[in-house]
Design an enzyme around this catalytic site. Structure first.
Site, PDB file in Angstrom:
ATOM      1  N   ASP A 149      27.281  49.354  25.149  1.00  0.00           N
ATOM      2  CA  ASP A 149      25.792  49.325  25.217  1.00  0.00           C
ATOM      3  C   ASP A 149      25.405  47.940  24.340  1.00  0.00           C
ATOM      4  O   ASP A 149      24.997  48.084  23.044  1.00  0.00           O
ATOM      5  CB  ASP A 149      25.133  50.482  24.463  1.00  0.00           C
ATOM      6  CG  ASP A 149      23.520  50.534  24.445  1.00  0.00           C
ATOM      7  OD1 ASP A 149      23.063  49.592  25.132  1.00  0.00           O
ATOM      8  OD2 ASP A 149      23.199  51.368  23.649  1.00  0.00           O
ATOM      9  N   TRP A 157      22.242  55.624  17.896  1.00  0.00           N
ATOM     10  CA  TRP A 157      22.290  55.035  19.273  1.00  0.00           C
ATOM     11  C   TRP A 157      23.639  55.588  20.002  1.00  0.00           C
ATOM     12  O   TRP A 157      23.685  56.143  21.093  1.00  0.00           O
ATOM     13  CB  TRP A 157      21.813  53.776  19.811  1.00  0.00           C
ATOM     14  CG  TRP A 157      20.288  53.549  19.518  1.00  0.00           C
ATOM     15  CD1 TRP A 157      19.924  52.664  18.405  1.00  0.00           C
ATOM     16  CD2 TRP A 157      19.372  54.126  20.527  1.00  0.00           C
ATOM     17  NE1 TRP A 157      18.366  52.670  18.498  1.00  0.00           N
ATOM     18  CE2 TRP A 157      18.092  53.510  19.416  1.00  0.00           C
ATOM     19  CE3 TRP A 157      19.373  54.729  21.117  1.00  0.00           C
ATOM     20  CZ2 TRP A 157      16.973  53.947  20.127  1.00  0.00           C
ATOM     21  CZ3 TRP A 157      17.830  55.137  21.931  1.00  0.00           C
ATOM     22  CH2 TRP A 157      16.956  54.848  21.287  1.00  0.00           C
ATOM     23  N   LYS A 197      14.708  43.672  24.459  1.00  0.00           N
ATOM     24  CA  LYS A 197      14.947  43.028  23.596  1.00  0.00           C
ATOM     25  C   LYS A 197      15.385  41.500  23.742  1.00  0.00           C
ATOM     26  O   LYS A 197      14.480  40.646  23.498  1.00  0.00           O
ATOM     27  CB  LYS A 197      16.163  43.634  22.655  1.00  0.00           C
ATOM     28  CG  LYS A 197      15.757  44.919  21.981  1.00  0.00           C
ATOM     29  CD  LYS A 197      16.602  46.063  22.434  1.00  0.00           C
ATOM     30  CE  LYS A 197      16.472  47.420  22.233  1.00  0.00           C
ATOM     31  NZ  LYS A 197      15.374  48.027  21.161  1.00  0.00           N
TER      32      LYS A 197
END
Lengths: 378, 378
Positions: free
Chosen positions: A189, A118, A213
């Site tokens: 992030d 990511w 999430k």
């Protein structure tokens, strides 16, 4: 029939319903209490005769949802007054572009720490908008994946910002410390770890998190940005993705993803009711320790390859030492009501994601299944 | 308790529930049958023990939703094989930026027809990315708003595309014809009219539509784009908003707004079941004609200021000749279960939006209320 009768009826159904423990990395398992509430008011929110999906985003009704959600974010994370809280369409990957578009200005360079897939994606997207500096990469210690200490990072003091990913869902790596960016705005992030531990927002310039999430359903992203970082957008940024524009309009410049915003509000209200971020920090610690301990004690059969100093509390990748058994494990787990345990296609193996919506009972059920599986095949 | 018992319970509740007729311009009233289905499977989609919000976007389960939704768009609009169908985050306003970003290439100029606030917004956003040419503006005929015939438009044969807005929600203006763009790709913002009349997709280069009127909930946009218009994106377009990238990945390059996509699927399945676009063309014609006729016959009390040749079937703006009575009208209408009749703040007055989710009974109820109101105050 009164609403209370419907509620009783749904309550009865939900007691008997076959719900699974869903270990998906996201879109992820949501708290059942939140889903039940949303279901109850699905066609008739607060006796308005309308679904939340059907109400206008400019009226008082949605205004109340929007303000309450913002206030709850501010309260749960103790967001200081000099930070704006934005609710933007899309997910975190869209912000991979919007961070440079909103922050770079004339400088055209920033620092990125690369700890996994990511953060590398964020870096690659950043490089489309400027000359990005990779300050470091994952290393190894004792044969396990290890985040190098900050003294080994090659920071650029002239960087516009330093970007990092506190939790990497695919590798199962997490920072248990906050980098010291030496005055350069720190951009994080937090998609896969927000609301799972206490943070000091004043250490960050920008925090962003896709909702799917720990915050609700896919399609909306929370952005928390320090006031002085607004107003630097490039001339190319789409107007509705300009953080300054959305800050000025309280994220209502255009029609926002209203239902996703509402779901985030329900999740945050639930988060507060459970005891807030401190409670989920405790739960995450407990749930993940339990599973890591179980795996570590059976290293000849199950294995996790991340150094204990940087193991994720949210996403726990592990493998069967005999990888040929993975499909059998997945098939039998699904039958036992334990879903989405397959590792990411780039990592292979298995992975259990333990977001806030996953109760400890889910971890217990997983360990119980793993024990049984090992007994039969070990 | 079996699911069927829950269903009976919800069915009974929904029969008695106080649902209103919601005339909102969007987010708009959705078909009750769609909401009921979504409610029933909210916590347990197809006996998976999961909500659709909780299932992964890369698995077979969501794949089925995604493919079915795309197939239904293709069937309902007879989309030819050389057009891609995309499901993108955000709303139509985001596409105001993405159209020039994805289409302009080196040319940096395009044509825009300006028929109202939405087409003007698209033009203004376009001008941030190039030199846009306004080909025409609204005019008047017999004291009423009138779309000038195409021979009066100043088209530029070298334009990259011609953009127009087939239906303007604020002014209540609609094209009942398709402009002839003489070979220049025609780009249409069908947010507020898609699925309400038959169209020949091959007349268009790009059709786009935010979902929150005739396609479901806010937060997702349908884009139908001809193959040869892909692959022209500017270097500044965020990767996940590059039409080519999303076409290659079937709109699953990143986590899409899965629940909004699912809701669109339910709305489209319902649209088909009702008889498809032809049926809604009939219904829209009938519903709007009924209301316009009622207003026209009471011109001393109610008035609509759009020329009959370009009146919208979706959004019907009208005023009380005595405008001081507007707040009373709105208050009493709400009490009668008729909501969101206030005109846009830039237009004033009143507005009734009659999207596909608004049954004819809603129009009848509105007319009945308007008659009663006129009797008492006329």
């Amino acid at each position: 029939m009164k609403s209370s009768v419907l509620n009783q009826c749904l309550d009865r159904e939900n007691k008997i319903m076959h719900r699974v423990f869903n270990f998906s990395p996201g879109p992820a398992m949501l708290p059942e209490a939140v889903l039940v509430q949303a279901q109850k008011e699905f066609l008739n929110w607060r006796e308005t005769g309308m679904s939340v999906m059907e109400i206008g985003h400019r009226g008082e009704m949605f205004g109340e949802i929007a303000e309450k959600t913002e206030a709850d974010v501010r309260e749960l994370l103790s967001v200081p007054a000099n930070y704006q809280i934005l609710f933007l369409p899309g997910g975190a990957q869209l912000q991979f572009s919007l961070i440079p578009m909103n922050l770079l200005g004339e400088k055209k360079s920033a620092d990125y720490m690369n700890t996994g897939i990511w953060s590398k994606k964020a870096l690659d997207e950043g490089n489309r908008y400027g000359q990005m500096n990779e300050v470091g990469q994952m290393s190894e210690r004792e044969g396990k994946a290890f985040i190098p200490p900050q003294e080994e990072w090659r920071l650029n003091s002239a960087a516009t910002y330093l970007h990092y990913t506190p939790n990497e869902t695919i590798e199962g790596i997490e920072f248990h410390w906050v980098p010291d960016s030496a005055g350069v705005p720190l951009v994080a992030d937090m998609t896969s770890c927000i609301m799972s531990r206490k943070i000091d927002v004043s250490q960050f310039g920008v925090i962003y998190a896709g909702a799917q999430k720990n915050l609700g359903q896919a399609g909306i992203t929370l952005v928390i940005v320090r006031d002085d970082l607004l107003g630097r957008a490039s001339p190319w940024v789409p107007t509705i993705l300009n953080w300054q524009t959305q800050a000025t309009h309280h994220s209502l410049y255009n029609t926002p993803p209203t239902y996703a915003w509402y779901m985030m509000g329900l999740v945050l209200a639930w988060t507060k009711k459970q005891g807030g971020v401190a409670e989920f920090e405790k739960q995450s610690q407990k749930k993940s320790e339990k599973l890591y301990r179980y795996i570590d004690e059976r290293e000849g059969f199950y294995v996790n390859r991340v150094h204990p100093s940087c193991r994720s509390r949210m996403n726990i990748p592990f493998s069967l030492v005999d990888e040929s058994m993975t499909p059998v494990f997945l098939r039998e787990a699904a039958t036992a009501g334990l879903t989405y345990l397959k590792g990411h296609r780039l990592a292979g193996g298995l992975r259990a994601s333990l977001y806030n919506g996953m109760p400890e009972a889910g971890v217990d059920a997983l360990i119980s299944f793993m024990s049984d599986f090992m007994r039969r095949f070990g």
